[in-house]
Structure formats: structure tokens, C-alpha cells
Design a protein around this motif. Structure first.
Motif, PDB file in Angstrom:
ATOM      1  N   UNK A   1       0.908  -1.344  -0.040  1.00 18.14           N
ATOM      2  CA  UNK A   1       0.026   0.006   0.063  1.00 18.14           C
ATOM      3  C   UNK A   1       1.015   1.371   0.040  1.00 18.14           C
ATOM      4  N   UNK A   2       0.536   2.113  -0.917  1.00 24.17           N
ATOM      5  CA  UNK A   2       1.339   3.555  -0.904  1.00 24.17           C
ATOM      6  C   UNK A   2       0.471   4.578  -0.564  1.00 24.17           C
ATOM      7  N   UNK A   3       0.941   5.437   0.485  1.00 24.62           N
ATOM      8  CA  UNK A   3       0.224   6.557   1.210  1.00 24.62           C
ATOM      9  C   UNK A   3       0.832   7.593   0.862  1.00 24.62           C
ATOM     10  N   UNK A   4       0.350   8.770   0.572  1.00 25.96           N
ATOM     11  CA  UNK A   4       0.680  10.300   0.674  1.00 25.96           C
ATOM     12  C   UNK A   4       0.511  10.873   1.908  1.00 25.96           C
ATOM     13  N   UNK A   5       1.291  11.462   2.630  1.00 26.68           N
ATOM     14  CA  UNK A   5       1.318  11.874   3.995  1.00 26.68           C
ATOM     15  C   UNK A   5       1.186  13.444   3.714  1.00 26.68           C
ATOM     16  N   UNK A   6       0.232  14.372   4.333  1.00 30.97           N
ATOM     17  CA  UNK A   6       0.548  15.786   4.045  1.00 30.97           C
ATOM     18  C   UNK A   6       0.633  16.251   5.477  1.00 30.97           C
ATOM     19  N   UNK A  29       3.121  -4.424   7.325  1.00 27.95           N
ATOM     20  CA  UNK A  29       4.846  -4.339   6.866  1.00 27.95           C
ATOM     21  C   UNK A  29       5.006  -3.949   5.623  1.00 27.95           C
ATOM     22  N   UNK A  30       4.255  -3.986   4.637  1.00 25.05           N
ATOM     23  CA  UNK A  30       4.460  -3.564   3.131  1.00 25.05           C
ATOM     24  C   UNK A  30       4.087  -2.163   2.983  1.00 25.05           C
ATOM     25  N   UNK A  31       3.868  -1.289   3.896  1.00 22.67           N
ATOM     26  CA  UNK A  31       3.439   0.196   3.657  1.00 22.67           C
ATOM     27  C   UNK A  31       4.532   0.816   3.234  1.00 22.67           C
ATOM     28  N   UNK A  32       4.327   1.791   2.018  1.00 27.72           N
ATOM     29  CA  UNK A  32       5.277   2.869   1.718  1.00 27.72           C
ATOM     30  C   UNK A  32       4.568   4.042   2.001  1.00 27.72           C
ATOM     31  N   UNK A  33       5.096   5.245   2.801  1.00 28.54           N
ATOM     32  CA  UNK A  33       4.831   6.453   2.793  1.00 28.54           C
ATOM     33  C   UNK A  33       5.563   7.341   2.206  1.00 28.54           C
ATOM     34  N   UNK A  34       5.031   8.461   1.225  1.00 27.01           N
ATOM     35  CA  UNK A  34       5.604   9.442   0.736  1.00 27.01           C
ATOM     36  C   UNK A  34       4.991  10.591   1.297  1.00 27.01           C
ATOM     37  N   UNK A  35       5.922  11.524   1.810  1.00 27.07           N
ATOM     38  CA  UNK A  35       5.728  12.557   2.788  1.00 27.07           C
ATOM     39  C   UNK A  35       6.062  14.039   2.162  1.00 27.07           C
ATOM     40  N   UNK A  44      14.265  15.099   7.886  1.00 30.84           N
ATOM     41  CA  UNK A  44      13.682  14.308   8.874  1.00 30.84           C
ATOM     42  C   UNK A  44      12.782  13.058   8.800  1.00 30.84           C
ATOM     43  N   UNK A  45      12.068  13.141   7.835  1.00 30.28           N
ATOM     44  CA  UNK A  45      11.251  12.018   7.454  1.00 30.28           C
ATOM     45  C   UNK A  45      11.910  10.862   7.112  1.00 30.28           C
ATOM     46  N   UNK A  46      12.875  10.964   6.333  1.00 29.36           N
ATOM     47  CA  UNK A  46      13.699   9.717   5.982  1.00 29.36           C
ATOM     48  C   UNK A  46      14.489   8.834   7.162  1.00 29.36           C
ATOM     49  N   UNK A  47      14.329   9.353   8.152  1.00 28.50           N
ATOM     50  CA  UNK A  47      14.921   8.819   9.592  1.00 28.50           C
ATOM     51  C   UNK A  47      13.774   7.523   9.930  1.00 28.50           C
ATOM     52  N   UNK A  48      12.904   7.486   9.326  1.00 21.36           N
ATOM     53  CA  UNK A  48      11.683   6.418   9.748  1.00 21.36           C
ATOM     54  C   UNK A  48      11.631   5.409   8.382  1.00 21.36           C
ATOM     55  N   UNK A  49      11.708   4.148   8.771  1.00 17.83           N
ATOM     56  CA  UNK A  49      11.789   2.977   7.890  1.00 17.83           C
ATOM     57  C   UNK A  49      10.510   2.922   6.996  1.00 17.83           C
ATOM     58  N   UNK A  50       9.527   3.584   7.235  1.00 14.30           N
ATOM     59  CA  UNK A  50       8.036   3.487   6.361  1.00 14.30           C
ATOM     60  C   UNK A  50       8.065   4.600   5.354  1.00 14.30           C
ATOM     61  N   UNK A  86       0.221   7.220  -8.202  1.00 13.05           N
ATOM     62  CA  UNK A  86      -1.335   6.900  -7.870  1.00 13.05           C
ATOM     63  C   UNK A  86      -1.017   6.385  -6.208  1.00 13.05           C
ATOM     64  N   UNK A  87      -1.975   6.970  -5.470  1.00 16.34           N
ATOM     65  CA  UNK A  87      -1.862   6.583  -4.118  1.00 16.34           C
ATOM     66  C   UNK A  87      -3.207   5.947  -3.800  1.00 16.34           C
TER      67      UNK A  87
END
Length: 339
Positions: A1-6, A29-35, A44-50, A86-87
Motif C-alpha cells: 500500500x502506498x500512502x501520501x502524507x501531508x 509491513x509492506x506500507x510505503x509512505x511518501x511525505x 527528517x522524514x527519511x529517518x523512519x523506515x516506513x 497513484x496513491x
């Protein structure tokens, strides 16, 4: 699953989001988050593995010249890049008009807080999926609850705050003058004059720390803070107290905090960094209330004055004296002895 976080700013807001990301990664466990985050905090965000991709936005700068041609070109290019992906979920975790402005330029349905939960309630009118989260809770818990509802998993009751940052390889900064000694970091810089802890208090604390065998680091973020650091160090030895010659990068500051024996801080953005790094942290709240947005975590302690809930920007009458009750040098020394 791919998520876009604002979730664009401030530094505290960014760090408050990490426990929710850790919950999501554990449940999915398979989630991917773009921020989408303000460029100032893009490291900062890349410090988190998600987190997979970071979109650094310059919204603060754009708002100053939104109708200029160059600004409009930057805005167009920014959203064209995001819209190439596409998210499965676009989540506005900020609940502000400015975050809605961003979300509405991204292709797809937006999720966020409902009318009674959003910081700016009318922002919720632009979300296709809305979630209720009680406002009287700390921001970290609010975000954990929002993520759980938006992504469809149960938040375990009583589960402690876990930031989940990838810090295993963060070694002591090379510029640090000591190779192995324990050291205390003192974060004295902040935005309001009323949030400062008096220099005399800092000086007494530094002398006590040095006498107990700790080294001390006095980082700074602008010329005024550098001068204060140098004043505090003036009567102490170079071998015991270090003031960096240049301003440390955010990554260097994080490594410095991560490897410290302890951190004492006023209410400032860097206190949230220390809270996320599993280092013993004491935060002094003189005129601000930590209950809803304060630094929090497994190793965070707080000293709170009687006036903390009043958010005073200019003292009057006896407020200055009262604002230092419960946050004196003896209370800080006691905490250090127990660390």
C-alpha cells in the motif's frame, strides 16, 4: 500500500507523526509512505523506515509571491511530480487550510480529521473521508488514532510511544572534542523571551555538571544563541564545555543528541528531536503547556511552572518570578542525579 502524507510543519508536528508511522508499519509491513513536508525539515522524514520518498515543499516562500511567474512555475512542477504516482490513501494529518490547499492539487480522494477534530474545522469540508479524534488528547495520540482509522487497523490499548527511527548507525559527531566521555547537551535557545531559562541558572547547572564529571555541549542555531553559549562557557574550561564553531546541521544535531548521556532543554523544536531518540530528556516549561503538544516519550521528564498554561509572551507584575517556580536549578540537578 502506498500512502501520501501531508504534514508540513512545525518540527514538533513532524516528530509527533513518527509513532503513528511505527504503528502503521507494524500493522502493515509492506506500507510505503511518501511525505509532503516543508523544505526546512526535509532531512527528517527519511529517518523512519516506513518513508519512501520526501517531497520538500516551500509553501512559506510561495505564499510571499504566489502570483509571480517563477513561483507559479515552481508550484506547477511540484504537483506534476507528485501526480505521477497513484496513491491508495492521501492523508492530510495537519487539518489546516494550508494543508487543504496542498491536498486539493493532488489527484485522488483526501482523508483527514472531521469538523470537530480538525485544528481549523472548515478544512474538513474538503475531505472525502473524515475521522473523529478527540481534541483534548496529546497530538501524538491524536495522530496515532487518525492513522489507525484511515488505514483500518486497531490501535493496541496502552501501547507506549515508539518512534521507531533508524538511528543504529548514528555515531558521535566527529567534531565532538571527546572520544568517549559522557556529556550533557543544554538546549537554551527558543523563540519567545518568556520561554528562556535565566542564564544564571544555566551557569549554575553547567558548573554542577562539570563538577560531577560530565562534559557539556552548548549548541546554537543563530548568532544570538552562539553569543549566549559563549557567555555561559566563559569561566569554564575548554576541556569541559564545547561550543561548536559553526552551526551544526540537523543530522549532526540529531547524532549529538542521540549519543548524549542526558539533555536539558527549554520548550523548543529540538526537544522533540531528543524525545524521539530515546535519550534521557528534561524539558522546562515556563510559560507553555506540554499536555497537548509537549515533547513526549519513554525517557522524557518535564518540569512545569504554575504559569505554564498561560502562554505568556510579555511578563507583567509578578509573572516573571512565578514563571520560574518548580523549574529551578535544584530541581534540574535532582533529575540529573537520578539519570
Amino acid at each position: 500500500m502506498r500512502v501520501l502524507l501531508i504534514k508540513m510543519s512545525s518540527m514538533g508536528d513532524v516528530f509527533h507523526t513518527f509513532p503513528a508511522l511505527s504503528d502503521a508499519l507494524q500493522a502493515m509491513p509492506n506500507i510505503k509512505v511518501d511525505w509532503v513536508v516543508e523544505k526546512t525539515f526535509a532531512e527528517i522524514p527519511k529517518w523512519h523506515p516506513a518513508v519512501d520518498k520526501v517531497y520538500p515543499i516551500e509553501l512559506r516562500e510561495w505564499r510571499k509571491s504566489l502570483f509571480k511567474g517563477e513561483t507559479r512555475r515552481q508550484v506547477r512542477a511540484f504537483f506534476e511530480e507528485i501526480n505521477q504516482t497513484s496513491y491508495d490513501l492521501i492523508l492530510d494529518a495537519q487539518g489546516l487550510y494550508k494543508s487543504v490547499w496542498v491536498g486539493r492539487r493532488i489527484q485522488g480522494a483526501i482523508s483527514g480529521f472531521d469538523l470537530k477534530s480538525a485544528r481549523e474545522p472548515l478544512a474538513s469540508l474538503f475531505y472525502q473521508r473524515k475521522f473523529s479524534v478527540e481534541k483534548s488528547q496529546h497530538a501524538i495520540l491524536r495522530l496515532r488514532l487518525l492513522f489507525a482509522q484511515a488505514l483500518g487497523y486497531e490501535l493496541p490499548q496502552g501501547q507506549p510511544i515508539y518512534y521507531g527511527l533508524q538511528t543504529e548507525l548514528w555515531n558521535r559527531p566527529e567534531a565532538l572534542p571527546w572520544s568517549s566521555e559522557n556529556y550533557l547537551v543544554c538546549l537554551h535557545g527558543t523563540t519567545w523571551a518568556t520561554k528562556y531559562w535565566p542564564e544564571e541558572n544555566w551557569y549554575q547547572l553547567l558548573r554542577k555538571a562539570v563538577e560531577s564529571g560530565l562534559k557539556v555541549v552548548l549548541p546554537w542555531g543563530n548568532d544570538e544563541e552562539k553569543l549566549r553559549s559563549l557567555r555561559l562557557k566563559a569561566d569554564l574550561s575548554d576541556k569541559d564545555v564545547w561550543v561548536p564553531e559553526r552551526m551544526l546541521t540537523l543530522n549532526e544535531m540529531a547524532a549529538l543528541l542521540k549519543n548524549a548521556n542526558a539533555v536539558v532543554s527549554v520548550d523548543t523544536g529540538l526537544s522533540h528531536v531528543a524525545a524521539a531518540l530515546d535519550v534521557p530528556l528534561l524539558v522546562l516549561y515556563r510559560v507553555t503547556d506540554p499536555e497537548l503538544v509537549g515533547a513526549d516519550g519513554p525517557k522524557v521528564a518535564r518540569l512545569v511552572s504554575p504559569l505554564a498554561s498561560q502562554y505568556i509572551k510579555n511578563f507583567s507584575g509578578d509573572q516573571e518570578r512565578l514563571s520560574l517556580q518548580n523549574i529551578g536549578v535544584p530541581e534540574v540537578e535532582k533529575w540529573l542525579e537520578d539519570v
